[in-house]
Design a protein around this motif. Structure first.
Motif, short mmCIF file in Angstrom:
data_model
loop_
_atom_site.label_atom_id
_atom_site.label_comp_id
_atom_site.label_asym_id
_atom_site.label_seq_id
_atom_site.Cartn_x
_atom_site.Cartn_y
_atom_site.Cartn_z
N SER A 74 0.82 -1.20 0.00
CA SER A 74 0.00 0.00 0.00
C SER A 74 0.86 1.27 0.00
O SER A 74 1.71 1.45 0.87
N TRP A 75 0.59 2.14 -0.96
CA TRP A 75 1.28 3.43 -0.98
C TRP A 75 0.83 4.31 0.17
O TRP A 75 1.59 5.15 0.65
N LEU A 76 -0.40 4.12 0.64
CA LEU A 76 -0.88 4.86 1.81
C LEU A 76 -0.05 4.48 3.04
O LEU A 76 0.34 5.35 3.83
N SER A 77 0.22 3.20 3.18
CA SER A 77 1.04 2.74 4.31
C SER A 77 2.47 3.27 4.20
O SER A 77 3.07 3.70 5.19
N ARG A 78 3.02 3.26 3.01
CA ARG A 78 4.38 3.78 2.81
C ARG A 78 4.44 5.27 3.10
O ARG A 78 5.42 5.76 3.66
N GLU A 79 3.37 5.97 2.72
CA GLU A 79 3.29 7.40 3.05
C GLU A 79 3.30 7.61 4.55
O GLU A 79 3.99 8.50 5.08
N ALA A 80 2.53 6.77 5.27
CA ALA A 80 2.47 6.89 6.73
C ALA A 80 3.84 6.69 7.37
O ALA A 80 4.27 7.48 8.22
N TRP A 81 4.54 5.64 6.96
CA TRP A 81 5.86 5.37 7.53
C TRP A 81 6.87 6.45 7.16
O TRP A 81 7.67 6.89 8.01
N ALA A 82 6.87 6.89 5.90
CA ALA A 82 7.81 7.93 5.47
C ALA A 82 7.57 9.24 6.20
O ALA A 82 8.52 9.93 6.59
N SER A 83 6.30 9.58 6.40
CA SER A 83 5.98 10.84 7.08
C SER A 83 6.44 10.82 8.53
O SER A 83 7.03 11.79 9.02
N VAL A 84 6.17 9.72 9.22
CA VAL A 84 6.59 9.61 10.62
C VAL A 84 8.11 9.64 10.72
O VAL A 84 8.68 10.32 11.59
N ALA A 85 8.79 8.90 9.84
CA ALA A 85 10.26 8.89 9.87
C ALA A 85 10.83 10.28 9.63
O ALA A 85 11.77 10.71 10.30
N ALA A 86 10.25 11.02 8.67
CA ALA A 86 10.72 12.37 8.37
C ALA A 86 10.53 13.29 9.57
O ALA A 86 11.45 14.04 9.95
N LEU A 87 9.34 13.24 10.16
CA LEU A 87 9.05 14.13 11.29
C LEU A 87 9.93 13.81 12.50
O LEU A 87 10.37 14.72 13.21
N VAL A 88 10.20 12.53 12.73
CA VAL A 88 11.04 12.15 13.86
C VAL A 88 12.49 12.54 13.63
O VAL A 88 13.16 13.09 14.52
N LEU A 89 13.01 12.29 12.43
CA LEU A 89 14.41 12.61 12.15
C LEU A 89 14.69 14.11 12.14
O LEU A 89 15.79 14.54 12.49
N LEU A 90 13.69 14.89 11.75
CA LEU A 90 13.90 16.35 11.69
C LEU A 90 13.74 17.02 13.05
O LEU A 90 14.15 18.17 13.21
#
Length: 290
Positions: A74-90
């Motif tokens: 699911s691209w929706l699931s990938r979006e969810a993981w990528a968004s959380v990873a980006a927000l946490v790393l930044l």
């Protein structure tokens, strides 16, 4: 398709927010103190606020967390993981700017890349759908990323880069409109292909399958007049790209940027409304509405 306000807010706000966070993460903007707190806060507010608004279009918003379980398909699931990873790393980069800690920006570069990946995943949620030929094309992810980069550069005050990005965005929008108008016919979809009985003749809708509306007709079939489409397309390209680019020829200051971003956001909202309103889902063929 039905242009739900929550999805329009989601795609516009999150695209701008992640674009802005990417520029902050890369260090192209180096604020400090309260200014850093305000700028990073704005980026996070746009990104997170956009993501949260998307849940209002779900039938069961409390099940949104289940999206994280389907990342393999699911691209929706990938979006969810990528968004959380980006927000946490930044987050540590934002803290470093705010408190003047001077930490290395390597993590910020990774976070910036994840911001772009998040927007790409958002676009692929729509671009993967073969049932909506207008979306199923390279211009969909290109346009989403174009809005992300152009909006982020504009909000960051990168006038030269933003000017070029806005012009590229204008070209992408016009290409998307032109190509989108040909997609449905080019795929050869018809009542015959939808029903699978074209080999015995030319099928036609004798009568609607029910006497009232239903979910499919409400969500998947939305008709907008051609005369309105042409006007809205001009408004979208003008406000989202051309007007903000022209404003950058003026002395660049906080007021100029604010006005340019305001134009850009209005144009983005109009374009995203058209993005959904013009999307011809093949299910409309069953109702004789394509």
């Amino acid at each position: 398709m039905h242009p739900a306000p929550s999805v329009i807010i989601f795609s516009v706000a999150s695209g701008l927010g992640f674009g802005f966070l990417a520029f902050l993460g890369m260090g192209l903007v180096l604020p400090s103190g309260l200014v850093a707190f305000a700028l990073w806060g704005l980026g996070y507010a746009l990104a997170v606020g956009g993501l949260v608004s998307a849940t209002f279009h779900l039938g069961n918003p409390q099940r949104a967390l289940l999206a994280f379980t389907q990342w393999r398909s699911s691209w929706l699931s990938r979006e969810a993981w990528a968004s959380v990873a980006a927000l946490v790393l930044l987050a540590p980069v934002a803290l470093s700017d705010w408190l003047g800690l001077g930490w290395p920006r390597g993590v910020g570069m990774i976070g910036a890349a994840l911001c772009l990946i998040t927007v790409f995943c958002t676009a692929m949620i729509y671009a993967q759908l073969k049932t909506v030929p207008r979306w199923n094309h390279w211009t969909t992810p290109a346009t989403f990323l174009g809005f992300c980069v152009a909006g982020g550069a504009l909000l960051s005050g990168q006038s030269l880069f933003a000017g070029w990005a806005l012009m590229i965005l204008a070209v992408l929008l016009m290409a998307g409109f032109a190509e989108g108008d040909r997609r449905f016919a080019a795929r050869g979809h018809s009542m015959a292909s939808a029903t699978g009985i074209g080999r015995i003749g030319t099928p036609q809708v004798f009568e609607q399958p029910h006497t009232g509306g239903n979910y499919l007709m409400r969500e998947m079939i939305f008709i907008v007049a051609r005369k309105h489409v042409e006007k809205l397309r001009i408004i979208a390209v003008s406000l989202a790209a051309i007007f903000p680019a022209l404003l950058l020829f003026l002395p660049v200051n906080a007021l100029t940027i604010a006005v340019a971003v305001a134009f850009h956001l209005i144009g983005a909202a109009v374009q995203r409304w058209l993005f959904f309103a013009e999307a011809e889902h093949v299910v409309g063929l069953y109702y004789g509405m394509r």
